[in-house]
Design a protein around this motif. Structure first.
Motif, PDB file in Angstrom:
ATOM      1  N   ASN A 267      -2.607  42.912   7.107  1.00  0.00           N
ATOM      2  CA  ASN A 267      -3.422  42.407   6.000  1.00  0.00           C
ATOM      3  C   ASN A 267      -2.579  41.554   5.050  1.00  0.00           C
ATOM      4  O   ASN A 267      -3.042  40.531   4.540  1.00  0.00           O
ATOM      5  CB  ASN A 267      -4.038  43.580   5.234  1.00  0.00           C
ATOM      6  N   GLU A 268      -1.343  41.961   4.844  1.00  0.00           N
ATOM      7  CA  GLU A 268      -0.437  41.190   3.979  1.00  0.00           C
ATOM      8  C   GLU A 268      -0.141  39.815   4.582  1.00  0.00           C
ATOM      9  O   GLU A 268      -0.103  38.803   3.873  1.00  0.00           O
ATOM     10  CB  GLU A 268       0.864  41.972   3.773  1.00  0.00           C
ATOM     11  N   LEU A 269       0.048  39.772   5.898  1.00  0.00           N
ATOM     12  CA  LEU A 269       0.252  38.494   6.578  1.00  0.00           C
ATOM     13  C   LEU A 269      -0.973  37.601   6.383  1.00  0.00           C
ATOM     14  O   LEU A 269      -0.845  36.404   6.068  1.00  0.00           O
ATOM     15  CB  LEU A 269       0.500  38.731   8.073  1.00  0.00           C
ATOM     16  N   PHE A 270      -2.152  38.177   6.539  1.00  0.00           N
ATOM     17  CA  PHE A 270      -3.402  37.418   6.390  1.00  0.00           C
ATOM     18  C   PHE A 270      -3.582  36.940   4.949  1.00  0.00           C
ATOM     19  O   PHE A 270      -3.869  35.754   4.696  1.00  0.00           O
ATOM     20  CB  PHE A 270      -4.574  38.301   6.811  1.00  0.00           C
ATOM     21  N   ALA A 271      -3.412  37.846   3.984  1.00  0.00           N
ATOM     22  CA  ALA A 271      -3.658  37.519   2.573  1.00  0.00           C
ATOM     23  C   ALA A 271      -2.656  36.487   2.055  1.00  0.00           C
ATOM     24  O   ALA A 271      -3.026  35.583   1.293  1.00  0.00           O
ATOM     25  CB  ALA A 271      -3.591  38.792   1.724  1.00  0.00           C
ATOM     26  N   THR A 272      -1.398  36.603   2.467  1.00  0.00           N
ATOM     27  CA  THR A 272      -0.396  35.643   1.989  1.00  0.00           C
ATOM     28  C   THR A 272      -0.543  34.285   2.671  1.00  0.00           C
ATOM     29  O   THR A 272      -0.208  33.261   2.080  1.00  0.00           O
ATOM     30  CB  THR A 272       1.030  36.185   2.187  1.00  0.00           C
ATOM     31  N   GLU A 273      -1.062  34.271   3.910  1.00  0.00           N
ATOM     32  CA  GLU A 273      -1.354  32.984   4.562  1.00  0.00           C
ATOM     33  C   GLU A 273      -2.522  32.302   3.833  1.00  0.00           C
ATOM     34  O   GLU A 273      -2.509  31.079   3.617  1.00  0.00           O
ATOM     35  CB  GLU A 273      -1.685  33.185   6.036  1.00  0.00           C
ATOM     36  N   HIS A 274      -3.496  33.088   3.451  1.00  0.00           N
ATOM     37  CA  HIS A 274      -4.609  32.579   2.642  1.00  0.00           C
ATOM     38  C   HIS A 274      -4.080  31.962   1.349  1.00  0.00           C
ATOM     39  O   HIS A 274      -4.455  30.843   0.974  1.00  0.00           O
ATOM     40  CB  HIS A 274      -5.564  33.745   2.335  1.00  0.00           C
ATOM     41  N   ALA A 275      -3.204  32.692   0.657  1.00  0.00           N
ATOM     42  CA  ALA A 275      -2.644  32.202  -0.607  1.00  0.00           C
ATOM     43  C   ALA A 275      -1.825  30.926  -0.395  1.00  0.00           C
ATOM     44  O   ALA A 275      -1.828  30.022  -1.242  1.00  0.00           O
ATOM     45  CB  ALA A 275      -1.776  33.284  -1.249  1.00  0.00           C
ATOM     46  N   ILE A 313      -1.018  21.357   6.177  1.00  0.00           N
ATOM     47  CA  ILE A 313      -2.220  22.106   5.783  1.00  0.00           C
ATOM     48  C   ILE A 313      -3.033  22.467   7.021  1.00  0.00           C
ATOM     49  O   ILE A 313      -3.478  23.619   7.170  1.00  0.00           O
ATOM     50  CB  ILE A 313      -3.073  21.283   4.796  1.00  0.00           C
ATOM     51  N   ASP A 314      -3.236  21.520   7.926  1.00  0.00           N
ATOM     52  CA  ASP A 314      -3.985  21.810   9.158  1.00  0.00           C
ATOM     53  C   ASP A 314      -3.336  22.929   9.955  1.00  0.00           C
ATOM     54  O   ASP A 314      -4.021  23.825  10.478  1.00  0.00           O
ATOM     55  CB  ASP A 314      -4.060  20.544  10.029  1.00  0.00           C
ATOM     56  N   MET A 315      -2.012  22.881  10.046  1.00  0.00           N
ATOM     57  CA  MET A 315      -1.270  23.866  10.834  1.00  0.00           C
ATOM     58  C   MET A 315      -1.453  25.277  10.264  1.00  0.00           C
ATOM     59  O   MET A 315      -1.750  26.234  10.997  1.00  0.00           O
ATOM     60  CB  MET A 315       0.206  23.462  10.820  1.00  0.00           C
ATOM     61  N   PHE A 319      -3.772  28.597  11.698  1.00  0.00           N
ATOM     62  CA  PHE A 319      -3.178  29.930  11.864  1.00  0.00           C
ATOM     63  C   PHE A 319      -3.992  30.963  11.091  1.00  0.00           C
ATOM     64  O   PHE A 319      -4.292  32.059  11.594  1.00  0.00           O
ATOM     65  CB  PHE A 319      -1.725  29.909  11.386  1.00  0.00           C
ATOM     66  N   TYR A 320      -4.367  30.599   9.861  1.00  0.00           N
ATOM     67  CA  TYR A 320      -5.189  31.502   9.049  1.00  0.00           C
ATOM     68  C   TYR A 320      -6.520  31.796   9.739  1.00  0.00           C
ATOM     69  O   TYR A 320      -6.974  32.953   9.782  1.00  0.00           O
ATOM     70  CB  TYR A 320      -5.429  30.878   7.666  1.00  0.00           C
ATOM     71  N   GLU A 321      -7.154  30.760  10.281  1.00  0.00           N
ATOM     72  CA  GLU A 321      -8.436  30.942  10.952  1.00  0.00           C
ATOM     73  C   GLU A 321      -8.310  31.861  12.159  1.00  0.00           C
ATOM     74  O   GLU A 321      -9.191  32.685  12.435  1.00  0.00           O
ATOM     75  CB  GLU A 321      -9.000  29.579  11.394  1.00  0.00           C
ATOM     76  N   ASN A 322      -7.208  31.740  12.898  1.00  0.00           N
ATOM     77  CA  ASN A 322      -6.991  32.613  14.057  1.00  0.00           C
ATOM     78  C   ASN A 322      -6.802  34.065  13.622  1.00  0.00           C
ATOM     79  O   ASN A 322      -7.289  34.987  14.293  1.00  0.00           O
ATOM     80  CB  ASN A 322      -5.773  32.140  14.848  1.00  0.00           C
ATOM     81  N   LEU A 323      -6.104  34.271  12.515  1.00  0.00           N
ATOM     82  CA  LEU A 323      -5.937  35.632  11.982  1.00  0.00           C
ATOM     83  C   LEU A 323      -7.287  36.183  11.507  1.00  0.00           C
ATOM     84  O   LEU A 323      -7.609  37.357  11.736  1.00  0.00           O
ATOM     85  CB  LEU A 323      -4.938  35.632  10.826  1.00  0.00           C
ATOM     86  N   LYS A 324      -8.071  35.333  10.853  1.00  0.00           N
ATOM     87  CA  LYS A 324      -9.390  35.763  10.356  1.00  0.00           C
ATOM     88  C   LYS A 324     -10.310  36.141  11.519  1.00  0.00           C
ATOM     89  O   LYS A 324     -11.046  37.140  11.455  1.00  0.00           O
ATOM     90  CB  LYS A 324     -10.010  34.640   9.520  1.00  0.00           C
ATOM     91  N   LYS A 325     -10.224  35.343  12.590  1.00  0.00           N
ATOM     92  CA  LYS A 325     -11.044  35.625  13.779  1.00  0.00           C
ATOM     93  C   LYS A 325     -10.687  36.994  14.370  1.00  0.00           C
ATOM     94  O   LYS A 325     -11.581  37.763  14.756  1.00  0.00           O
ATOM     95  CB  LYS A 325     -10.820  34.525  14.810  1.00  0.00           C
ATOM     96  N   THR A 339      -0.411  37.925  20.677  1.00  0.00           N
ATOM     97  CA  THR A 339      -0.737  36.622  21.278  1.00  0.00           C
ATOM     98  C   THR A 339      -0.920  35.561  20.198  1.00  0.00           C
ATOM     99  O   THR A 339      -0.427  34.433  20.325  1.00  0.00           O
ATOM    100  CB  THR A 339      -2.011  36.730  22.130  1.00  0.00           C
ATOM    101  N   THR A 340      -1.608  35.921  19.122  1.00  0.00           N
ATOM    102  CA  THR A 340      -1.866  34.963  18.030  1.00  0.00           C
ATOM    103  C   THR A 340      -0.567  34.485  17.392  1.00  0.00           C
ATOM    104  O   THR A 340      -0.387  33.285  17.169  1.00  0.00           O
ATOM    105  CB  THR A 340      -2.773  35.609  16.966  1.00  0.00           C
ATOM    106  N   VAL A 341       0.346  35.420  17.091  1.00  0.00           N
ATOM    107  CA  VAL A 341       1.582  35.010  16.404  1.00  0.00           C
ATOM    108  C   VAL A 341       2.550  34.314  17.362  1.00  0.00           C
ATOM    109  O   VAL A 341       3.276  33.397  16.963  1.00  0.00           O
ATOM    110  CB  VAL A 341       2.263  36.207  15.696  1.00  0.00           C
TER     111      VAL A 341
END
Length: 593
Positions: A267-275, A313-315, A319-325, A339-341
């Motif tokens: 969750n921290e990886l996801f939230a900080t990627e969002h930030a 930004i696209d990159m 990555f964020y979208e893949n984590l969200k999925k 696999t995602t990372v």
């Protein structure tokens, strides 16, 4: 900032009157399973925390880095008022009003007491209110911040257990201290707090503590208009909910303790990627695109200051979208993330990631210098930047604080992935996540090398700009060879101050620049860096008595100086003889380097 912080500590002292984390940080290496409640005993409540200055400062720094710090600073500023004299209360109330209310630093919730005082303040200047009214007002506004401050404390406790909070070494120094009569605990805490405060003063954005809003631009200045936000970036204006809030309660309650810790780090990886995507979009929508539209920078200047910003930004967005999925597919309890990372940081995608980030980060120092220089020279540009920085999207960060975010983000990936791996039971999954962490470390090391190379090049450009070769004229041979030397075509390996002992009686302070094929000894004279021959005799004679400030490395060897550990000999040889240079570094470590 310093006066404010020390004032808060003073209110709870014996007198009743009142520093881009690196991937090798040791506290990230400790197993999350070994973290006990001792780490959180100082962070039970804000009132408990105020009695421990080092811990309070660490918490403030965490909040500055992760949240809007206004509620916490408002709460602490309110604490100053409790034991003040009438005169001091009036002065502090005006500052409290100006910093947190007048410019909207803290929200104005629909609260009866706030509306009551708002009516009063509409009719009276803040300093003219009775002392009792001022104190009640401060108390009520301070109370309205307690909920947000409690959330920030809870976030800090969780992050510290994962090893993701600042100043851990300093806190451990305090917590492991055994108090004695000579160094009681209070003295130790204050000493460490002073060190933390000094680091914060160097790294915290200017005016963050007191500035509720940035300086407005004049009506005639260029005004940064907020670009229309891309639809895909709209979700980044709000922080994402925690996985526990979204996952089924029965599913969460069935998880083992180690799996809960694993989900927390994911969750921290996801939230900080969002930030991070949000911060990159601020760089694009508040600064880069408006600067382009206002024609304050040329296309080439924009490309150099914000290199590859759209691609980066696209990159990160992908990555964020893949984590969200992953989160959505697994009901917010992620089963497999390897696999995602690995797709992000390994293989050809990892190489592309490395290429983009290396170019972006290596231009960082140059970009900051260009912005600083342009702000000094161009009032219109300066007004534009200041007004842009005052926008709420910047969260009181200045442009110089936002540009380094990509480099800061790179340092966190290996740490996060290692912590996910530590709490992963499946061997193959664990191994693939560790492989991803290793890919991240290689990317980080490569980027660090590129950053260092660019910084060295900028240093050489500065030396070249100030270079004066006229001091070589006593030697026709040297002057002919080096009068047009271009240091920027060389590779710099090291630089530092040395003392050049020409004779026993003659010592010269020089700036040593070690290049790939030569050692250059420069003398600072006013704003020039001078290459100057030195003579071992009182009469300048060309030949073996004349020492060159440039030593070719293909014909030298080194010897230690038996009588001085900081000194060394550089012995330059040629067909018919040799010359000996005695150089003294400032420390033994610099001599070795």
């Amino acid at each position: 900032q310093s006066d404010f912080s020390r004032g808060v500590f003073g209110a709870h002292s014996s007198n009743p009157a009142m520093s881009i984390i690196g991937a090798e940080d040791e506290f990230f290496e400790s197993d999350l399973n070994d973290v006990g409640d001792d780490q959180c005993k100082y962070f039970g409540s804000i009132d408990q925390l105020k009695d421990h200055p080092a811990h309070l400062l660490t918490f403030i720094q965490h909040v500055i880095l992760q949240f809007d710090p206004a509620p916490l600073l408002c709460y602490l500023h309110g604490a100053l008022h409790k034991n003040l004299s009438a005169k001091e209360t009036k002065k502090q109330f005006v500052e409290f009003h100006n910093n947190f209310l007048d410019k909207g630093a803290v929200s104005s919730p629909l609260h009866n007491s706030y509306h009551f005082y708002a009516v009063i303040l509409d009719r009276n200047r803040p300093e003219l209110l009775p002392e009792e009214t001022q104190k009640r007002f401060v108390h009520d506004v301070q109370s309205l911040q307690t909920g947000e401050v409690a959330k920030q404390l809870d976030d800090f406790r969780q992050k510290r257990m994962m090893g993701m909070t600042p100043c851990e070494a300093e806190l451990m120094d305090v917590e492991n201290h055994y108090p004695t009569d000579r160094i009681p605990m209070e003295m130790k805490e204050k000493s460490v707090a002073e060190n933390i405060l000094d680091k914060m003063a160097e790294s915290t954005p200017e005016g963050l503590v007191f500035a509720a809003d940035g300086p407005g631009a004049s009506p005639t200045s260029a005004s940064p208009q907020l670009e229309e936000v891309e639809p895909r970036l709209l979700e980044f204006e709000q922080d994402p909910p925690n996985w526990r809030e979204l996952a089924a309660p029965e599913a969460v309650s069935s998880l083992r303790k180690k799996e809960i810790k694993r989900q927390e780090v994911i969750n921290e990886l996801f939230a900080t990627e969002h930030a991070h995507v949000r911060m990159l979009s601020v760089l694009q929508m508040i600064f880069a695109k408006p600067l382009e539209r206002a024609a304050l920078l040329t296309a080439d200047e924009l490309a150099a200051i914000f290199p590859n910003l759209d691609e980066i930004i696209d990159m990160h967005y992908n990555f964020y979208e893949n984590l969200k999925k992953l989160r959505h597919e697994d009901g917010f309890i992620v089963k497999s993330i390897s696999t995602t990372v690995l797709n992000r940081f390994g293989g050809t995608e990892g190489e592309w990631f490395q290429k983009l980030t290396a170019r972006s980060c290596s231009h960082q120092s140059w970009a900051l210098e260009q912005i600083k220089s342009r702000q000094k020279k161009d009032p219109r540009f300066n007004s534009f930047i200041q007004e842009a920085e005052s926008k709420p999207q910047c969260r009181r960060l200045q442009l110089k604080d936002i540009i380094p975010t990509e480099m800061q983000r790179l340092t966190k990936y290996p740490l996060l992935l290692e912590n996910i791996a530590k709490n992963t039971e499946d061997f193959k999954e664990k191994e693939r996540i560790q492989q991803s962490a290793e890919c991240c470390r290689k990317i980080l090391n490569h980027v660090n090398e590129e950053v260092k190379s660019m910084e060295n090049l900028l240093t050489l450009k500065e030396y070249q700009r100030k270079l004066d070769t006229s001091g070589l004229k006593p030697s026709n041979e040297l002057y002919t060879e080096y009068k047009n030397i271009d240091l920027t075509q060389k590779k710099m390996l090291f630089e530092g101050s040395l003392t050049w002992k020409v004779t026993k009686e003659k010592a010269i302070e020089v700036q040593c620049v070690l290049l790939g094929d030569m050692l250059v000894l420069l003398q600072k004279l006013d704003d020039k860096m001078v290459l100057k021959c030195q003579s071992k005799s009182s009469i300048a004679v060309e030949g073996k008595m004349m020492l060159s400030p440039i030593i070719k490395l293909d014909s030298v060897f080194l010897r230690e100086v038996a009588t001085d550990q900081k000194a060394f000999y550089v012995i330059f040889t040629w067909e018919s003889g040799a010359q000996i240079y005695e150089l003294v570094a400032q420390t033994v470590g610099e001599r070795k380097a």
